[in-house]
Design a protein around this motif. Structure first.
Motif, PDB file in Angstrom:
ATOM      1  N   ILE A  58     -19.195  25.948  99.019  1.00 61.68           N
ATOM      2  CA  ILE A  58     -20.148  25.051  98.367  1.00 61.68           C
ATOM      3  C   ILE A  58     -19.445  23.791  97.858  1.00 61.68           C
ATOM      4  O   ILE A  58     -20.021  22.700  97.883  1.00 61.68           O
ATOM      5  CB  ILE A  58     -20.923  25.769  97.233  1.00 61.68           C
ATOM      6  N   ASP A  59     -18.190  23.912  97.410  1.00 60.95           N
ATOM      7  CA  ASP A  59     -17.423  22.738  96.977  1.00 60.95           C
ATOM      8  C   ASP A  59     -17.284  21.741  98.127  1.00 60.95           C
ATOM      9  O   ASP A  59     -17.472  20.536  97.945  1.00 60.95           O
ATOM     10  CB  ASP A  59     -16.026  23.138  96.488  1.00 60.95           C
ATOM     11  N   ILE A  60     -16.954  22.263  99.289  1.00 63.60           N
ATOM     12  CA  ILE A  60     -16.772  21.420 100.472  1.00 63.60           C
ATOM     13  C   ILE A  60     -18.100  20.797 100.876  1.00 63.60           C
ATOM     14  O   ILE A  60     -18.177  19.597 101.135  1.00 63.60           O
ATOM     15  CB  ILE A  60     -16.177  22.237 101.641  1.00 63.60           C
ATOM     16  N   GLN A  61     -19.158  21.597 100.916  1.00 60.39           N
ATOM     17  CA  GLN A  61     -20.458  21.098 101.345  1.00 60.39           C
ATOM     18  C   GLN A  61     -20.974  20.000 100.420  1.00 60.39           C
ATOM     19  O   GLN A  61     -21.510  18.994 100.882  1.00 60.39           O
ATOM     20  CB  GLN A  61     -21.484  22.234 101.429  1.00 60.39           C
ATOM     21  N   LEU A  62     -20.803  20.177  99.124  1.00 65.41           N
ATOM     22  CA  LEU A  62     -21.241  19.149  98.183  1.00 65.41           C
ATOM     23  C   LEU A  62     -20.478  17.845  98.399  1.00 65.41           C
ATOM     24  O   LEU A  62     -21.055  16.758  98.343  1.00 65.41           O
ATOM     25  CB  LEU A  62     -21.068  19.630  96.741  1.00 65.41           C
ATOM     26  N   ARG A  63     -19.194  17.936  98.643  1.00 64.39           N
ATOM     27  CA  ARG A  63     -18.386  16.734  98.873  1.00 64.39           C
ATOM     28  C   ARG A  63     -18.790  16.066 100.191  1.00 64.39           C
ATOM     29  O   ARG A  63     -18.916  14.840 100.252  1.00 64.39           O
ATOM     30  CB  ARG A  63     -16.910  17.106  98.879  1.00 64.39           C
ATOM     31  N   VAL A  64     -18.991  16.863 101.240  1.00 59.91           N
ATOM     32  CA  VAL A  64     -19.398  16.308 102.539  1.00 59.91           C
ATOM     33  C   VAL A  64     -20.766  15.634 102.407  1.00 59.91           C
ATOM     34  O   VAL A  64     -20.968  14.522 102.899  1.00 59.91           O
ATOM     35  CB  VAL A  64     -19.418  17.401 103.632  1.00 59.91           C
ATOM     36  N   ASP A  65     -21.704  16.301 101.738  1.00 53.35           N
ATOM     37  CA  ASP A  65     -23.040  15.722 101.546  1.00 53.35           C
ATOM     38  C   ASP A  65     -22.943  14.405 100.784  1.00 53.35           C
ATOM     39  O   ASP A  65     -23.626  13.437 101.126  1.00 53.35           O
ATOM     40  CB  ASP A  65     -23.957  16.692 100.806  1.00 53.35           C
ATOM     41  N   GLY A  66     -22.115  14.367  99.766  1.00 51.72           N
ATOM     42  CA  GLY A  66     -21.927  13.139  99.007  1.00 51.72           C
ATOM     43  C   GLY A  66     -21.375  12.015  99.864  1.00 51.72           C
ATOM     44  O   GLY A  66     -21.810  10.861  99.758  1.00 51.72           O
ATOM     45  N   GLN A  67     -20.433  12.344 100.732  1.00 49.18           N
ATOM     46  CA  GLN A  67     -19.857  11.344 101.632  1.00 49.18           C
ATOM     47  C   GLN A  67     -20.920  10.840 102.600  1.00 49.18           C
ATOM     48  O   GLN A  67     -20.992   9.651 102.893  1.00 49.18           O
ATOM     49  CB  GLN A  67     -18.674  11.928 102.412  1.00 49.18           C
TER      50      GLN A  67
END
Length: 87
Positions: A58-67
């Motif tokens: 979820i940490d990775i997904q949130l960062r990717v979504d933000g990007q």
């Protein structure tokens, strides 16, 4: 925990986030089991490893979504107003 150990832990988290997000944004493979060498000191490397492994999907997904949101917003602004920053 000493401040150097805390730094190694945070460095492990930050490095993993940066590398995995970059890999996902560029559709490149990423193997989280390949932990890079951070220090020849066993304790420092251990804390780096713990930080590296503490990153959740979820940490990775949130960062990717933000990007992605950022990239999409920049593209929409460019389309509407043209080039910015003197370009």
């Amino acid at each position: 925990m000493g401040s150097n150990w805390e730094w190694s832990y945070r460095k492990g988290r930050d490095d993993r986030m940066k590398q995995e997000v970059d890999a996902r944004m560029h559709n490149m493979p990423f193997d989280p089991r390949k932990i890079p060498l951070h220090s020849h000191c066993g304790t420092m490397q251990s804390y780096f490893n713990k930080g590296w492994q503490s990153v959740r999907a979820i940490d990775i997904q949130l960062r990717v979504d933000g990007q992605q949101i950022y990239k999409n917003a920049r593209a929409a602004l460019k389309k509407r107003f043209g080039e910015s920053n003197g370009r």
